[in-house]
Design an enzyme around this catalytic site. Structure first.
Site, PDB file in Angstrom:
ATOM      1  CG  HIS A 163     -17.327 -57.487  41.846  1.00 51.67           C
ATOM      2  ND1 HIS A 163     -16.184 -56.722  41.660  1.00 51.67           N
ATOM      3  CD2 HIS A 163     -16.939 -58.781  41.676  1.00 51.67           C
ATOM      4  CE1 HIS A 163     -15.165 -57.518  41.384  1.00 51.67           C
ATOM      5  NE2 HIS A 163     -15.591 -58.772  41.372  1.00 51.67           N
ATOM      6  CB  CYS A 256     -14.062 -52.019  45.571  1.00 53.03           C
ATOM      7  SG  CYS A 256     -15.596 -51.954  44.692  1.00 53.03           S
TER       8      CYS A 256
HETATM    9  N1  ARG Z   1     -10.984 -52.901  38.283  1.00 54.45           N
HETATM   10  C1  ARG Z   1     -11.393 -53.846  39.262  1.00 54.45           C
HETATM   11  C2  ARG Z   1     -11.948 -55.093  38.601  1.00 54.45           C
HETATM   12  O1  ARG Z   1     -12.617 -54.995  37.617  1.00 54.45           O
HETATM   13  C3  ARG Z   1     -12.407 -53.245  40.181  1.00 54.45           C
HETATM   14  C4  ARG Z   1     -12.760 -54.148  41.315  1.00 54.45           C
HETATM   15  C5  ARG Z   1     -13.849 -53.621  42.166  1.00 54.45           C
HETATM   16  N2  ARG Z   1     -14.040 -54.439  43.302  1.00 54.45           N
HETATM   17  C6  ARG Z   1     -15.232 -54.696  43.866  1.00 54.45           C
HETATM   18  N3  ARG Z   1     -15.243 -55.341  44.977  1.00 54.45           N
HETATM   19  N4  ARG Z   1     -16.356 -54.399  43.266  1.00 54.45           N
HETATM   20  O2  ARG Z   1     -11.731 -56.203  39.015  1.00 54.45           O
END
Ligand code: ARG
Length: 261
Positions: A163, A256
């Site tokens: 991300h 996040c």
């Molecule tokens: N376990 C989650 C996923 O893989 C973590 C999300 C993290 N969110 C972020 N905005 N980077 O989707």
């Protein structure tokens, strides 16, 4: 300026599937996760952020990562279309929350994959967007059009930084923190046209330093990033550090867990 952020208490937060390289099945200490989340909430309240809450659905363990709910500009929200089926159920809960709060809700068609502020950040009239692992270009383009922003698309190239908010943080409209190993040289040159960039090492990036939260000159950072914190104090930021060990196991940290609205 008072800003609001949407948080989701991690009552049902857990790791029961793997959709990114950090999710290796490490057991979550749920009591500790709750403590760490409360530290974030307390610091945010303390620095004047208006906290909004959404209840977690028992069957959606990643819902705590509210950054992925969508992207908000003024009264408009572009709702996420999650890539992975295990997170797709979150959208209806967030939609309902935005509906009750009176937002103009913009869903996207199925071909537009979009994971909200996990992959986007608004910088003046620009939507800086990461694509390649989760959101796709179609999703970013549609979101930018709906929110009436110019799109600066950045291709993500390193699966560990899947991300945009895992490898880039906007500190000020003219200043960013980033991990060079998550982008191609060409992508970095595009971003450098818009701002000064402070690079971080792989070891800091692995401690999710780019997943810091900035508000009113305060930077809230994941623990273990003291060196970068010192550096940013030199840029005029005041740093607070929080241990987010339980969320790192899921490939997430502070930013996040907050959706800026
Ligand atoms: N376990 C989650 C996923 O893989 C973590 C999300 C993290 N969110 C972020 N905005 N980077 O989707």
């Amino acid at each position: 300026m008072t800003r609001s952020t949407l948080l989701c208490p991690p009552i049902f937060y857990d790791i029961v599937y793997s959709i990114n390289p950090w999710m290796q099945g490490a057991k979550v200490d749920k009591a500790l996760a709750m403590q760490q989340w409360f530290q974030l909430k307390n610091i945010l309240s303390h620095i004047g952020v208006n906290i909004k809450l959404i209840d977690q659905s028992p069957d959606l363990p990643d819902m705590t990562f509210t950054a992925n709910a969508g992207t908000v500009r003024d009264n408009a929200v572009v709702l996420s279309n999650f890539k992975h089926p295990v997170r797709q159920g979150e959208t209806e809960h967030f939609r309902e929350w935005f509906r009750k709060e009176g937002y103009n809700i913009h869903p996207l068609p199925p071909n537009a994959i979009f994971e909200g502020t996990g992959d986007t950040v608004i910088c003046d009239d620009l939507l800086i967007g990461g694509y390649g692992f989760r959101s796709n270009l179609t999703g970013l383009r549609m979101a930018a059009e709906i929110l009436d922003l110019e799109l600066l698309p950045l291709k993500l190239t390193n699966p560990n930084f899947y991300h945009l908010d895992t490898c880039f943080a906007l500190l000020r409209p003219d200043l960013g923190l980033y991990y060079p190993g998550a982008f191609s040289a060409y992508t970095i040159s595009k971003l450098k046209k818009h701002m000064e960039l402070i690079p971080v090492s792989e070891s800091s990036a692995n401690k999710f330093v780019c997943n810091s939260i900035v508000h009113n000159g305060v930077i809230i950072m994941p623990a273990g990033n003291e060196e970068v914190a010192d550096k940013l104090e030199g840029y005029g930021f005041s740093a607070r550090l929080i241990n987010t060990s339980e969320f790192l196991k899921s490939g997430g940290s502070l930013k996040c867990m907050s959706l800026w609205i």
